[in-house]
Each structure stands twice: as C-alpha cells, then as structure tokens.
Design a protein around this motif. Structure first.
Motif, PDB file in Angstrom:
ATOM      1  N   PRO A 150       0.825  -1.206   0.000  1.00  0.00           N
ATOM      2  CA  PRO A 150       0.000   0.000   0.000  1.00  0.00           C
ATOM      3  C   PRO A 150       0.862   1.260   0.000  1.00  0.00           C
ATOM      4  N   ALA A 151       0.334   2.319  -0.619  1.00  0.00           N
ATOM      5  CA  ALA A 151       0.927   3.655  -0.522  1.00  0.00           C
ATOM      6  C   ALA A 151      -0.109   4.541   0.160  1.00  0.00           C
ATOM      7  N   TYR A 152       0.348   5.452   1.002  1.00  0.00           N
ATOM      8  CA  TYR A 152      -0.575   6.266   1.788  1.00  0.00           C
ATOM      9  C   TYR A 152      -0.359   7.764   1.589  1.00  0.00           C
ATOM     10  N   GLY A 153      -1.453   8.500   1.725  1.00  0.00           N
ATOM     11  CA  GLY A 153      -1.394   9.911   2.015  1.00  0.00           C
ATOM     12  C   GLY A 153      -1.723  10.055   3.493  1.00  0.00           C
ATOM     13  N   TYR A 154      -1.568  11.239   4.054  1.00  0.00           N
ATOM     14  CA  TYR A 154      -1.849  11.437   5.477  1.00  0.00           C
ATOM     15  C   TYR A 154      -2.682  12.699   5.704  1.00  0.00           C
ATOM     16  N   ILE A 155      -3.521  12.623   6.736  1.00  0.00           N
ATOM     17  CA  ILE A 155      -4.186  13.828   7.247  1.00  0.00           C
ATOM     18  C   ILE A 155      -3.707  14.002   8.691  1.00  0.00           C
ATOM     19  N   ILE A 156      -3.112  15.151   8.986  1.00  0.00           N
ATOM     20  CA  ILE A 156      -2.554  15.388  10.316  1.00  0.00           C
ATOM     21  C   ILE A 156      -3.416  16.397  11.056  1.00  0.00           C
ATOM     22  N   ASN A 157      -3.921  15.957  12.201  1.00  0.00           N
ATOM     23  CA  ASN A 157      -4.757  16.799  13.074  1.00  0.00           C
ATOM     24  C   ASN A 157      -5.912  17.466  12.317  1.00  0.00           C
ATOM     25  N   ASN A 158      -6.499  16.755  11.397  1.00  0.00           N
ATOM     26  CA  ASN A 158      -7.630  17.258  10.599  1.00  0.00           C
ATOM     27  C   ASN A 158      -7.334  18.604   9.950  1.00  0.00           C
ATOM     28  N   THR A 159      -6.072  18.890   9.735  1.00  0.00           N
ATOM     29  CA  THR A 159      -5.675  20.215   9.266  1.00  0.00           C
ATOM     30  C   THR A 159      -4.818  20.159   8.007  1.00  0.00           C
ATOM     31  N   LEU A 160      -3.751  19.373   8.099  1.00  0.00           N
ATOM     32  CA  LEU A 160      -2.807  19.297   6.993  1.00  0.00           C
ATOM     33  C   LEU A 160      -2.989  17.984   6.236  1.00  0.00           C
ATOM     34  N   GLY A 161      -3.219  18.097   4.935  1.00  0.00           N
ATOM     35  CA  GLY A 161      -3.325  16.907   4.094  1.00  0.00           C
ATOM     36  C   GLY A 161      -2.089  16.752   3.233  1.00  0.00           C
ATOM     37  N   LEU A 162      -1.670  15.511   3.033  1.00  0.00           N
ATOM     38  CA  LEU A 162      -0.542  15.222   2.145  1.00  0.00           C
ATOM     39  C   LEU A 162      -0.932  14.014   1.300  1.00  0.00           C
ATOM     40  N   THR A 163      -0.777  14.124   0.005  1.00  0.00           N
ATOM     41  CA  THR A 163      -1.239  13.020  -0.840  1.00  0.00           C
ATOM     42  C   THR A 163      -0.220  11.900  -0.958  1.00  0.00           C
ATOM     43  N   GLY A 164       1.067  12.171  -0.616  1.00  0.00           N
ATOM     44  CA  GLY A 164       2.096  11.219  -1.031  1.00  0.00           C
ATOM     45  C   GLY A 164       2.079  11.133  -2.546  1.00  0.00           C
ATOM     46  N   ASP A 165       2.587  10.030  -3.099  1.00  0.00           N
ATOM     47  CA  ASP A 165       2.549   9.845  -4.558  1.00  0.00           C
ATOM     48  C   ASP A 165       1.244   9.135  -4.916  1.00  0.00           C
ATOM     49  N   SER A 166       0.510   9.727  -5.854  1.00  0.00           N
ATOM     50  CA  SER A 166      -0.769   9.082  -6.219  1.00  0.00           C
ATOM     51  C   SER A 166      -1.331   9.639  -7.511  1.00  0.00           C
ATOM     52  N   GLY A 167      -1.977   8.768  -8.252  1.00  0.00           N
ATOM     53  CA  GLY A 167      -2.859   9.229  -9.307  1.00  0.00           C
ATOM     54  C   GLY A 167      -4.145   9.745  -8.682  1.00  0.00           C
ATOM     55  N   ILE A 168      -4.946  10.412  -9.477  1.00  0.00           N
ATOM     56  CA  ILE A 168      -6.211  10.944  -8.945  1.00  0.00           C
ATOM     57  C   ILE A 168      -7.142   9.775  -8.583  1.00  0.00           C
ATOM     58  N   CYS A 169      -7.786   9.881  -7.431  1.00  0.00           N
ATOM     59  CA  CYS A 169      -8.708   8.827  -6.973  1.00  0.00           C
ATOM     60  C   CYS A 169      -9.543   9.417  -5.839  1.00  0.00           C
ATOM     61  N   ASP A 170     -10.545   8.660  -5.383  1.00  0.00           N
ATOM     62  CA  ASP A 170     -11.419   9.151  -4.313  1.00  0.00           C
ATOM     63  C   ASP A 170     -10.643   9.463  -3.037  1.00  0.00           C
ATOM     64  N   ALA A 171      -9.565   8.698  -2.777  1.00  0.00           N
ATOM     65  CA  ALA A 171      -8.775   8.928  -1.561  1.00  0.00           C
ATOM     66  C   ALA A 171      -8.199  10.340  -1.545  1.00  0.00           C
ATOM     67  N   ILE A 172      -7.807  10.828  -2.700  1.00  0.00           N
ATOM     68  CA  ILE A 172      -7.248  12.186  -2.782  1.00  0.00           C
ATOM     69  C   ILE A 172      -8.340  13.209  -2.450  1.00  0.00           C
ATOM     70  N   ARG A 173      -9.541  12.980  -2.962  1.00  0.00           N
ATOM     71  CA  ARG A 173     -10.648  13.903  -2.652  1.00  0.00           C
ATOM     72  C   ARG A 173     -10.983  13.848  -1.157  1.00  0.00           C
ATOM     73  N   GLU A 174     -10.846  12.667  -0.569  1.00  0.00           N
ATOM     74  CA  GLU A 174     -11.091  12.529   0.877  1.00  0.00           C
ATOM     75  C   GLU A 174     -10.060  13.330   1.674  1.00  0.00           C
ATOM     76  N   ILE A 175      -8.797  13.252   1.257  1.00  0.00           N
ATOM     77  CA  ILE A 175      -7.741  14.011   1.956  1.00  0.00           C
ATOM     78  C   ILE A 175      -8.017  15.515   1.812  1.00  0.00           C
ATOM     79  N   ARG A 176      -8.357  15.943   0.607  1.00  0.00           N
ATOM     80  CA  ARG A 176      -8.676  17.365   0.382  1.00  0.00           C
ATOM     81  C   ARG A 176      -9.845  17.811   1.275  1.00  0.00           C
ATOM     82  N   ASP A 177     -10.900  17.006   1.316  1.00  0.00           N
ATOM     83  CA  ASP A 177     -12.114  17.414   2.030  1.00  0.00           C
ATOM     84  C   ASP A 177     -11.943  17.416   3.547  1.00  0.00           C
ATOM     85  N   ASN A 178     -10.956  16.678   4.048  1.00  0.00           N
ATOM     86  CA  ASN A 178     -10.772  16.566   5.493  1.00  0.00           C
ATOM     87  C   ASN A 178      -9.518  17.280   6.000  1.00  0.00           C
ATOM     88  N   SER A 179      -9.045  18.220   5.211  1.00  0.00           N
ATOM     89  CA  SER A 179      -7.912  19.036   5.648  1.00  0.00           C
ATOM     90  C   SER A 179      -8.171  20.485   5.247  1.00  0.00           C
TER      91      SER A 179
END
Ligand SMILES: [Zn+2]
Ligand SMILES: [Zn+2]
Length: 236
Positions: free
Chosen positions: A142-171
C-alpha cells in the motif's frame, strides 16, 4: 502548526525530493538527500522525533539510516517513531543491511508503527493525530497519504482517486503530488489539480514537481494553488 517544505521536486530535478517537516519534529517522508538538507537548512536533528513514510520508493525513505545514525551519535534516548506501511520492519531492515549500517545497534533506537488499516488514526507524541489514507500509486501497495490533526493533508505519490478527494475534504490545506502536466496512473498532473480546486475552496500546494511542470504552473498562475520553492513554510 508550522509546516516547512524541505523538498518540492521529483527525482529528476535539482530541487530536493519531496518531504515536509511539521513543527520541526515530524517529518513526512525522508527521501534521498533529506538528512543533509535538514542540516543545510539549519534544522536540529535532535528535534526530529517522528517520521511518517508514505511508501517505499527511495525518493520517500532512502535517508532514514542517516537520520537514525545521527540521532544515535547524538545519544538521543527517545526512539525515533516511524509510521509506515505494513512490511516496514522488513523494508527498513533491508535498507540498513544494504547500507552496511549494522555497525551499531540501531534497532532499539527506532519504534516502528506499521499501518494496519487505511483511515485508522494513529496518535503520537500526545499531540498528533495522523490518519493514513490509502492512495493509488500503481503496483506499489500500500501507498498512503496522510491527514494530520484534521488540518494538513498530504497526498504522497498518487494518481487521482477518491482517496485524494477525501484528503482534500478533510484538511484545510493539501500538499499534493503534481508530477506531470497530464495526470497518469501513478502521479497526478496539472489537469487533476485544477479539477480538485474547481470542486472546493481549499488551497493546494504543489509538490513532487518535474521542472517542466513547475514552469508550466508558474506561467498559469492558478487561483488557490501555491507553487513552492524548497524551504517554503507556512502556519496553519
Ligand atoms: Zn513513489
Ligand atoms: Zn516519489
């Protein structure tokens, strides 16, 4: 929360490989050259208490043995906390083996937390809630992005996918892989970033940039998108 971008480039540029430092103590990725770069930029190795690794490509974790060795030389007693995908214990052991770093007993100097499940928050240092979100990075799983303290989002390396939208929406602000002009399976492109910006009012900071992508972004001047230099920092 103070956020410093140690590197903003892809492998093929003079810019440092992408990594981020939170409050001078939590690193997100420790790529090739990162340890020296921290020193050049004047950060204190003794302050770095934790590293969250997004995935096991060298431009995201290759410098880990140097940080661990430096902390050992400084006789720091608290083990370095390492959050990383499943298999981390084996991957990190192999890395130390190929670097011939076994001339000191490094195992007690680190505390590896392997990610069990995407979305399951990990709490460290009594102040960071780190939520790993599994992203899409080709066959490297697995490859991960992270959301830190519901504030800072980081995608890591990724193509566009729902997970990226989730990180955006929760940071509040997202540091996003923007390797290419046109997005591909393993990395996002300017087209993907425009799409992410158009469906929200969030700010995005581009990273993991190829030089051609960086130039194109500077010319385009996209609203709510920051194209940072190495060393760029902000408070949130
Ligand atoms: Zn990668
Ligand atoms: Zn990468």
């Amino acid at each position: 929360m103070r956020v410093d971008l140690i590197g903003t480039g892809s492998i093929y540029t003079k810019y440092n490989s992408a990594s981020t430092l939170v409050n001078e103590e939590l690193l997100i990725d420790i790529p090739n050259g990162c340890h020296k770069q921290l020193l050049k930029m004047g950060y204190k190795i003794e302050k770095v208490k934790a590293v969250a690794i997004t995935h096991f490509h060298g431009d995201h974790f290759a410098d880990l043995p140097f940080l661990v060795r430096h902390r050992f030389a400084l006789k720091l007693l608290e083990p370095l906390i390492i959050i990383a995908p499943k298999g981390a214990k084996e991957q990190i052991k192999r890395l130390f083996d190929v670097y011939n770093s076994n001339d000191f007993d490094w195992k007690p100097t680190i505390n590896i937390i392997e990610i069990e499940n995407s979305g399951e928050e990990i709490e460290i240092l009594d102040k960071y809630h780190i939520k790993p979100i599994e992203v899409a990075h080709g066959d490297l799983k697995p490859a991960y992005g992270y959301i830190i303290n519901n504030t800072l989002g980081l995608t890591g390396d990724s193509g566009i996918c729902d997970a990226i939208r989730e990180i955006r929406d929760n940071s509040k602000i997202m540091i996003a892989d923007t390797s290419f002009r046109q997005g591909k399976e393993m990395h996002m492109g300017i087209d993907d970033i425009k799409d992410l910006l158009s469906n929200s009012n969030k700010n995005i900071i581009a990273t993991h940039l190829r030089d051609t992508t960086r130039e194109a972004l500077k010319n385009e001047k996209i609203t709510n998108l920051i194209v940072p230099e190495d060393g760029y920092y902000f408070e949130i």
